[in-house]
Write an enzyme that holds these catalytic residues in place. Sequence first.
Site, PDB file in Angstrom:
ATOM      1  N   ILE A  34       0.837  -1.206   0.000  1.00 36.34           N
ATOM      2  CA  ILE A  34       0.000   0.000   0.000  1.00 36.34           C
ATOM      3  C   ILE A  34       0.872   1.256   0.000  1.00 36.34           C
ATOM      4  O   ILE A  34       1.550   1.571   0.990  1.00 36.34           O
ATOM      5  CB  ILE A  34      -0.980  -0.003   1.204  1.00 36.34           C
ATOM      6  CG1 ILE A  34      -1.826  -1.291   1.196  1.00 36.34           C
ATOM      7  CG2 ILE A  34      -1.850   1.248   1.171  1.00 36.34           C
ATOM      8  CD1 ILE A  34      -2.608  -1.560  -0.090  1.00 36.34           C
ATOM      9  N   GLY A  82      -5.678   6.275 -12.669  1.00 37.39           N
ATOM     10  CA  GLY A  82      -4.369   6.116 -12.023  1.00 37.39           C
ATOM     11  C   GLY A  82      -3.282   5.758 -13.021  1.00 37.39           C
ATOM     12  O   GLY A  82      -2.131   6.201 -12.895  1.00 37.39           O
ATOM     13  N   GLY A 124      30.951   3.471 -16.261  1.00 40.89           N
ATOM     14  CA  GLY A 124      31.156   3.122 -14.844  1.00 40.89           C
ATOM     15  C   GLY A 124      30.509   4.126 -13.906  1.00 40.89           C
ATOM     16  O   GLY A 124      29.999   3.756 -12.835  1.00 40.89           O
ATOM     17  N   GLU A 132      -0.152  -0.659 -10.335  1.00 39.02           N
ATOM     18  CA  GLU A 132      -1.381  -0.214 -11.033  1.00 39.02           C
ATOM     19  C   GLU A 132      -1.646  -1.040 -12.295  1.00 39.02           C
ATOM     20  O   GLU A 132      -2.108  -0.530 -13.320  1.00 39.02           O
ATOM     21  CB  GLU A 132      -1.343   1.295 -11.283  1.00 39.02           C
ATOM     22  CG  GLU A 132      -1.264   2.029  -9.947  1.00 39.02           C
ATOM     23  CD  GLU A 132      -1.763   3.446  -9.940  1.00 39.02           C
ATOM     24  OE1 GLU A 132      -2.544   3.807 -10.831  1.00 39.02           O
ATOM     25  OE2 GLU A 132      -1.397   4.176  -9.005  1.00 39.02           O
TER      26      GLU A 132
HETATM   27  N1  CAA Z   1     -12.224  -0.272 -16.602  1.00 41.34           N
HETATM   28  C1  CAA Z   1     -13.547  -0.341 -16.291  1.00 41.34           C
HETATM   29  N2  CAA Z   1     -14.165  -1.490 -15.982  1.00 41.34           N
HETATM   30  C2  CAA Z   1     -13.425  -2.612 -16.011  1.00 41.34           C
HETATM   31  C3  CAA Z   1     -12.056  -2.605 -16.336  1.00 41.34           C
HETATM   32  C4  CAA Z   1     -11.447  -1.371 -16.629  1.00 41.34           C
HETATM   33  N3  CAA Z   1     -10.140  -1.266 -16.909  1.00 41.34           N
HETATM   34  N4  CAA Z   1     -11.594  -3.886 -16.263  1.00 41.34           N
HETATM   35  C5  CAA Z   1     -12.631  -4.650 -15.918  1.00 41.34           C
HETATM   36  N5  CAA Z   1     -13.737  -3.878 -15.767  1.00 41.34           N
HETATM   37  C6  CAA Z   1     -15.087  -4.306 -15.383  1.00 41.34           C
HETATM   38  C7  CAA Z   1     -15.683  -5.207 -16.470  1.00 41.34           C
HETATM   39  O1  CAA Z   1     -16.357  -4.459 -17.452  1.00 41.34           O
HETATM   40  C8  CAA Z   1     -16.615  -6.076 -15.641  1.00 41.34           C
HETATM   41  O2  CAA Z   1     -17.801  -5.363 -15.314  1.00 41.34           O
HETATM   42  P1  CAA Z   1     -19.217  -5.668 -16.055  1.00 41.34           P
HETATM   43  O3  CAA Z   1     -19.452  -7.143 -15.874  1.00 41.34           O
HETATM   44  O4  CAA Z   1     -20.168  -4.799 -15.311  1.00 41.34           O
HETATM   45  O5  CAA Z   1     -18.986  -5.303 -17.473  1.00 41.34           O
HETATM   46  C9  CAA Z   1     -15.870  -6.266 -14.330  1.00 41.34           C
HETATM   47  O6  CAA Z   1     -15.004  -5.122 -14.225  1.00 41.34           O
HETATM   48  C10 CAA Z   1     -15.056  -7.541 -14.283  1.00 41.34           C
HETATM   49  O7  CAA Z   1     -14.202  -7.523 -15.405  1.00 41.34           O
HETATM   50  P2  CAA Z   1     -13.580  -8.836 -16.034  1.00 41.34           P
HETATM   51  O8  CAA Z   1     -14.639  -9.857 -16.205  1.00 41.34           O
HETATM   52  O9  CAA Z   1     -12.800  -8.391 -17.238  1.00 41.34           O
HETATM   53  O10 CAA Z   1     -12.610  -9.307 -14.844  1.00 41.34           O
HETATM   54  P3  CAA Z   1     -11.309 -10.190 -14.914  1.00 41.34           P
HETATM   55  O11 CAA Z   1     -11.145 -10.721 -13.550  1.00 41.34           O
HETATM   56  O12 CAA Z   1     -11.316 -11.139 -16.061  1.00 41.34           O
HETATM   57  O13 CAA Z   1     -10.131  -9.125 -15.245  1.00 41.34           O
HETATM   58  C11 CAA Z   1      -8.591  -7.422 -14.572  1.00 41.34           C
HETATM   59  C12 CAA Z   1      -9.984  -7.980 -14.463  1.00 41.34           C
HETATM   60  C13 CAA Z   1      -8.512  -6.516 -15.790  1.00 41.34           C
HETATM   61  C14 CAA Z   1      -7.510  -8.487 -14.663  1.00 41.34           C
HETATM   62  C15 CAA Z   1      -8.436  -6.624 -13.260  1.00 41.34           C
HETATM   63  O14 CAA Z   1      -8.494  -7.495 -12.173  1.00 41.34           O
HETATM   64  C16 CAA Z   1      -7.174  -5.792 -13.184  1.00 41.34           C
HETATM   65  O15 CAA Z   1      -7.132  -4.679 -13.713  1.00 41.34           O
HETATM   66  N6  CAA Z   1      -6.123  -6.301 -12.475  1.00 41.34           N
HETATM   67  C17 CAA Z   1      -4.962  -5.500 -12.144  1.00 41.34           C
HETATM   68  C18 CAA Z   1      -5.081  -4.988 -10.741  1.00 41.34           C
HETATM   69  C19 CAA Z   1      -4.307  -3.735 -10.507  1.00 41.34           C
HETATM   70  O16 CAA Z   1      -4.143  -2.888 -11.378  1.00 41.34           O
HETATM   71  N7  CAA Z   1      -3.859  -3.560  -9.276  1.00 41.34           N
HETATM   72  C20 CAA Z   1      -3.190  -2.372  -8.889  1.00 41.34           C
HETATM   73  C21 CAA Z   1      -3.182  -2.250  -7.416  1.00 41.34           C
HETATM   74  S1  CAA Z   1      -3.185  -0.573  -6.867  1.00 41.34           S
HETATM   75  C22 CAA Z   1      -1.597  -0.014  -7.006  1.00 41.34           C
HETATM   76  O17 CAA Z   1      -0.761  -0.634  -7.596  1.00 41.34           O
HETATM   77  C23 CAA Z   1      -1.351   1.333  -6.435  1.00 41.34           C
HETATM   78  C24 CAA Z   1       0.068   1.653  -6.174  1.00 41.34           C
HETATM   79  O18 CAA Z   1       0.764   0.995  -5.455  1.00 41.34           O
HETATM   80  C25 CAA Z   1       0.669   2.841  -6.777  1.00 41.34           C
END
Ligand code: CAA
Length: 380
Positions: free
Chosen positions: A157, A242, A340, A363
């Site tokens: 986090i 983000g 270097g 992200e």
């Molecule tokens: N934008 C908007 N909606 C989205 C979306 C996006 N990029 N990606 C998925 N959705 C929606 C889908 O439309 C779906 O909703 P509906 O059924 O209403 O249409 C729902 O979310 C589920 O989507 P999927 O069926 O595609 O889900 P999935 O499990 O197959 O895939 C994923 C989802 C894209 C892999 C997602 O889990 C993901 O983005 N994973 C990465 C996580 C991430 O970025 N973590 C970052 C942590 S925070 C951080 O890093 C902060 C920091 O330290 C600086």
Amino acid sequence: MDFQYSEEQQLLRQTVRDFAEKELAKDARERDAAEKFPTQHVKKMGELGFMGLQIAPEWGGGGMDTVAYSILIEELSRVDATAGVIASVNNSLVCYGLEKYGTDAQKAKFLRPLANGKKLGAFCLSEPATGSDASALQTTCRKDGDDWIVDGSKNFITNGTQSQVYIVFATEDKSSGYAGVRCIIVERDTPGFKIGRKEKKLGIRSSDTCSLMFENCRVPQSNTLGPAEKGFPIAMNVLNKGRIGIASQALGIAVGAFDAAVSYAKERVQFGKPIAAQQAIQFMLAEMDVRIHAARYLIYDAANTKDRGGDFTMQSARAKLFAAETAMFCADKAVQIHGGYGYIKDYPVERFLRDAKITEIYEGTSEIQKLVIGRGVLKK
Ligand code: CAA
């Protein structure tokens, strides 16, 4: 597409550059070595309006557009990628979500002090066993009267030990997958909320990354952000924004590395002339220059699409994927040009190389960006 900067955007770039070069540059190396959070710098960034740049003035922000936001994060990260991520998380993952999905009462209580820099925020999605597969959360929330009871843990986090407001994702019903995810605002002093281990990292070492624990943590249901059943889409939509911030952070790292490489190439004399006179060096600088420009245009495409009110999911994924690769490429070439001297801590390029790597990971990893782009391509 018109990529001319407005006067306001140019003034912002100059203001951020002055701050970064006068304030951040002074102790960036020492803070990196000591893993020291830039508390005073973040306070100043709040006073300068950098922590809620796009939030409406009535909620304490600067009301600027997304290209301006990209300029802010680029210029901070050009000198200190740590300041870039601290500001990016507060602006995008916390303030943007609160403004888009919050009630007026939530905006008055939480958004205003976050946007004007009086408080800092963190976005809590990742868990020890839940990274790329973001909807498979293990942290739970259950209703108890007018409250939520949150149990579980979060990790990686950003701003974790320093924040006062935490945007937390938890599941009310694991069996219903992403539909069971809720988004809950947790305040730092809530009983049952604990700050865990601070991580020791390869790069962005003066930013703060930690785990969090929730044990029978009672939060009023009025702290639910957005419609309860839309918790997961909130996480995804906020991450789309983000990713423009992290792409801009990557761009800033690339530009910082490029600027350092150009200066060094002009000064360093080998074989009787500055190494900049060698084609081998010119070709590296040329490749860096082209990638930097391409990354910037992809970021502004995402920013403009967002500001026009369009779906910018693919644009932000493209920008983050390419800008992160550009940061790695440019930081690596900058070290190579320094020879270097690039490998020791007297020059900033080894820090740029270490800082660049995280932009391919957080992200959404580069592989997740490709998945988002690939799905978008096939949907057309
Ligand atoms: N934008 C908007 N909606 C989205 C979306 C996006 N990029 N990606 C998925 N959705 C929606 C889908 O439309 C779906 O909703 P509906 O059924 O209403 O249409 C729902 O979310 C589920 O989507 P999927 O069926 O595609 O889900 P999935 O499990 O197959 O895939 C994923 C989802 C894209 C892999 C997602 O889990 C993901 O983005 N994973 C990465 C996580 C991430 O970025 N973590 C970052 C942590 S925070 C951080 O890093 C902060 C920091 O330290 C600086």
